[in-house]
Design a protein around this motif. Structure first.
Motif, short mmCIF file in Angstrom:
data_model
loop_
_atom_site.label_atom_id
_atom_site.label_comp_id
_atom_site.label_asym_id
_atom_site.label_seq_id
_atom_site.Cartn_x
_atom_site.Cartn_y
_atom_site.Cartn_z
N ALA A 191 2.44 21.90 -26.16
CA ALA A 191 0.97 21.92 -26.25
C ALA A 191 0.52 21.22 -27.53
CB ALA A 191 0.47 23.36 -26.23
N PRO A 192 -0.45 20.33 -27.44
CA PRO A 192 -0.93 19.65 -28.65
C PRO A 192 -1.66 20.63 -29.57
CG PRO A 192 -2.35 19.12 -26.79
CD PRO A 192 -1.20 19.92 -26.24
N ARG A 193 -1.50 20.46 -30.89
CA ARG A 193 -2.15 21.35 -31.86
C ARG A 193 -3.46 20.78 -32.37
NH1 ARG A 193 2.65 22.25 -36.07
NH2 ARG A 193 0.91 22.92 -37.37
N PHE A 194 -3.61 19.47 -32.32
CA PHE A 194 -4.77 18.82 -32.95
C PHE A 194 -5.64 18.17 -31.90
CE2 PHE A 194 -1.15 18.66 -35.90
CZ PHE A 194 -1.65 19.57 -36.84
N PHE A 195 -6.95 18.20 -32.17
CA PHE A 195 -7.92 17.63 -31.24
C PHE A 195 -8.87 16.70 -31.99
CE2 PHE A 195 -12.02 17.48 -29.10
CZ PHE A 195 -11.65 17.25 -27.78
N ARG A 196 -9.17 15.57 -31.37
CA ARG A 196 -10.25 14.69 -31.84
C ARG A 196 -11.01 14.24 -30.60
NH1 ARG A 196 -7.96 10.03 -34.98
NH2 ARG A 196 -8.08 11.48 -36.74
N SER A 197 -12.32 14.41 -30.62
CA SER A 197 -13.10 14.05 -29.43
C SER A 197 -13.27 12.54 -29.32
CB SER A 197 -14.50 14.69 -29.53
OG SER A 197 -15.26 14.07 -30.54
N GLY A 198 -13.59 12.08 -28.12
CA GLY A 198 -14.09 10.72 -27.97
C GLY A 198 -15.33 10.57 -28.83
N THR A 199 -15.40 9.51 -29.62
CA THR A 199 -16.44 9.21 -30.63
C THR A 199 -16.28 10.02 -31.91
OG1 THR A 199 -18.20 10.82 -30.09
CG2 THR A 199 -18.14 8.77 -28.79
N ALA A 200 -15.40 11.03 -31.92
CA ALA A 200 -15.16 11.86 -33.12
C ALA A 200 -16.41 12.60 -33.58
CB ALA A 200 -14.57 11.02 -34.26
N HIS A 201 -17.36 12.82 -32.68
CA HIS A 201 -18.56 13.59 -32.99
C HIS A 201 -18.47 14.99 -32.36
CE1 HIS A 201 -20.26 9.87 -34.43
NE2 HIS A 201 -21.44 10.42 -34.66
N TYR A 202 -19.04 15.97 -33.07
CA TYR A 202 -18.98 17.38 -32.65
C TYR A 202 -20.25 18.08 -33.13
CZ TYR A 202 -14.20 15.88 -33.41
OH TYR A 202 -13.05 15.13 -33.42
N ASP A 203 -20.58 19.19 -32.47
CA ASP A 203 -21.43 20.15 -33.15
C ASP A 203 -20.57 21.33 -33.59
OD1 ASP A 203 -21.44 22.20 -31.10
OD2 ASP A 203 -23.04 21.13 -30.04
N ASP A 204 -21.15 22.16 -34.47
CA ASP A 204 -20.34 23.21 -35.09
C ASP A 204 -19.95 24.29 -34.08
OD1 ASP A 204 -23.25 23.46 -35.36
OD2 ASP A 204 -22.83 25.44 -36.19
N VAL A 205 -20.75 24.49 -33.04
CA VAL A 205 -20.37 25.48 -32.02
C VAL A 205 -19.16 24.98 -31.24
CG1 VAL A 205 -21.15 26.77 -30.00
CG2 VAL A 205 -22.74 26.32 -31.88
N ALA A 206 -19.17 23.69 -30.90
CA ALA A 206 -18.02 23.11 -30.19
C ALA A 206 -16.75 23.20 -31.02
CB ALA A 206 -18.33 21.66 -29.82
N VAL A 207 -16.88 23.03 -32.33
CA VAL A 207 -15.70 23.13 -33.20
C VAL A 207 -15.16 24.57 -33.20
CG1 VAL A 207 -14.89 22.92 -35.59
CG2 VAL A 207 -16.37 21.16 -34.61
N ARG A 208 -16.07 25.54 -33.14
CA ARG A 208 -15.62 26.94 -33.05
C ARG A 208 -14.91 27.20 -31.73
NH1 ARG A 208 -21.10 30.01 -34.13
NH2 ARG A 208 -19.92 31.79 -33.30
N ILE A 209 -15.41 26.61 -30.66
CA ILE A 209 -14.74 26.77 -29.36
C ILE A 209 -13.33 26.17 -29.43
CG2 ILE A 209 -14.79 26.09 -26.93
CD1 ILE A 209 -17.89 26.22 -27.11
N ALA A 210 -13.23 24.99 -30.04
CA ALA A 210 -11.91 24.37 -30.17
C ALA A 210 -10.95 25.30 -30.91
CB ALA A 210 -12.03 23.04 -30.91
N ALA A 211 -11.44 25.92 -31.98
CA ALA A 211 -10.58 26.84 -32.75
C ALA A 211 -10.15 28.01 -31.89
CB ALA A 211 -11.32 27.31 -34.00
N ASP A 212 -11.08 28.54 -31.10
CA ASP A 212 -10.72 29.65 -30.19
C ASP A 212 -9.63 29.23 -29.21
OD1 ASP A 212 -12.73 31.01 -31.46
OD2 ASP A 212 -13.96 31.34 -29.67
#
Ligand SMILES: [Zn+2]
Length: 260
Positions: free
Chosen positions: A166-187
């Motif tokens: 399983a991959p440990r690291f994530f980068r979105s297409g365009t590398a843009h996020y909002d802070d709620v999405a980053v919290r979901i990624a952490a979860d």
């Protein structure tokens, strides 16, 4: 170098053999939707709370990260770039989008088997990661917690099936996020990683620009480049910069050597 030590399981004192500790179950799509529906983001962009842009170290190390974006104009393979990394024994972290993974099953297996590289998650449909549909570069983002889940978990599962890990690291297409999405990624067990050195401006830079960008790196820098545009200047620029950076005392590392 202070390399983080993984936490050990506490000794129980029991004389009976305990089953190995299993990782806690990740939240389901339903869990994520229930937890984050109605949560309003406070920030959107390349550098929002929870996104890692540099390695937490003073060591003279650089993490080279290369994206493979997939899609109609993004599914190439820069063989010269990968060959340069192998010849110079330069480690890198490769962020693969699901579309690229599905287009290159043999390459994915080959790269996964090469200890120089670690593979990371560059999203399922290559979208900005947002709970409100926020756009970057004209590309509309995911529109809610469920779509954020899909963007992370879809390709996580594809990469896990393809490589056994399983991959440990994530980068979105365009590398843009909002802070709620980053919290979901952490979860979902993913560390979101961007960069402080833009190595090739989306594979649009000429070789000299790529080399100059790389030579601006400092201790702990995370450099972004692309491995899916063989017609660009990335491979030549990287090949030019590497010997200078080595002569300047830098060592290249994979993200996992410095990030949890
Ligand atoms: Zn990309």
């Amino acid at each position: 170098m202070a390399r983080p030590t993984p936490p050990r399981a506490a000794a129980t004192g029991s004389t009976t053999a305990a089953p190995p500790p299993s990782a806690p179950a990740l939240p389901s799509r339903q869990d994520v939707v229930a937890r984050y529906t109605g949560v309003v983001p406070r920030a959107f962009g390349l550098d929002v709370p929870g996104v890692v842009n540099r390695l937490p170290t003073q060591d003279r190390v650089i993490a080279l990260t290369l994206d493979a974006c997939g899609g109609a104009r993004g599914s190439g393979y820069d063989a010269a770039l990968i060959e340069t990394l192998r010849t110079t024994e330069t480690p890198a972290t490769l962020f693969l989008n699901q579309r690229w993974v599905l287009a290159h099953p043999d390459r994915v297996a080959e790269l996964a088997a090469d200890p120089l590289f670690e593979l990371a998650n560059h999203g399922t449909a290559h979208l900005p990661l947002s709970v409100t549909g926020a756009a970057a570069y004209g590309i509309p983002g995911t529109t809610g917690p469920g779509e954020v889940f899909d963007e992370i978990a879809g390709n996580r599962d594809t990469l896990t099936t393809a490589t056994g890990t399983a991959p440990r690291f994530f980068r979105s297409g365009t590398a843009h996020y909002d802070d709620v999405a980053v919290r979901i990624a952490a979860d979902l067990g993913a560390t979101v990683v961007n960069f402080d050195v833009n190595g090739d401006a989306g594979a649009t830079s000429a070789p000299a620009q790529v080399a100059a960008a790389l030579r601006s790196a400092s201790a702990g820098s995370i450099v972004i480049g692309h491995m899916n545009q063989p017609g660009g200047g990335t491979a030549e620029g990287v090949a030019t910069a590497l010997p200078h950076l080595t002569a300047d005392g830098f060592r290249f590392v994979r993200l996992s050597e410095y990030l949890p």
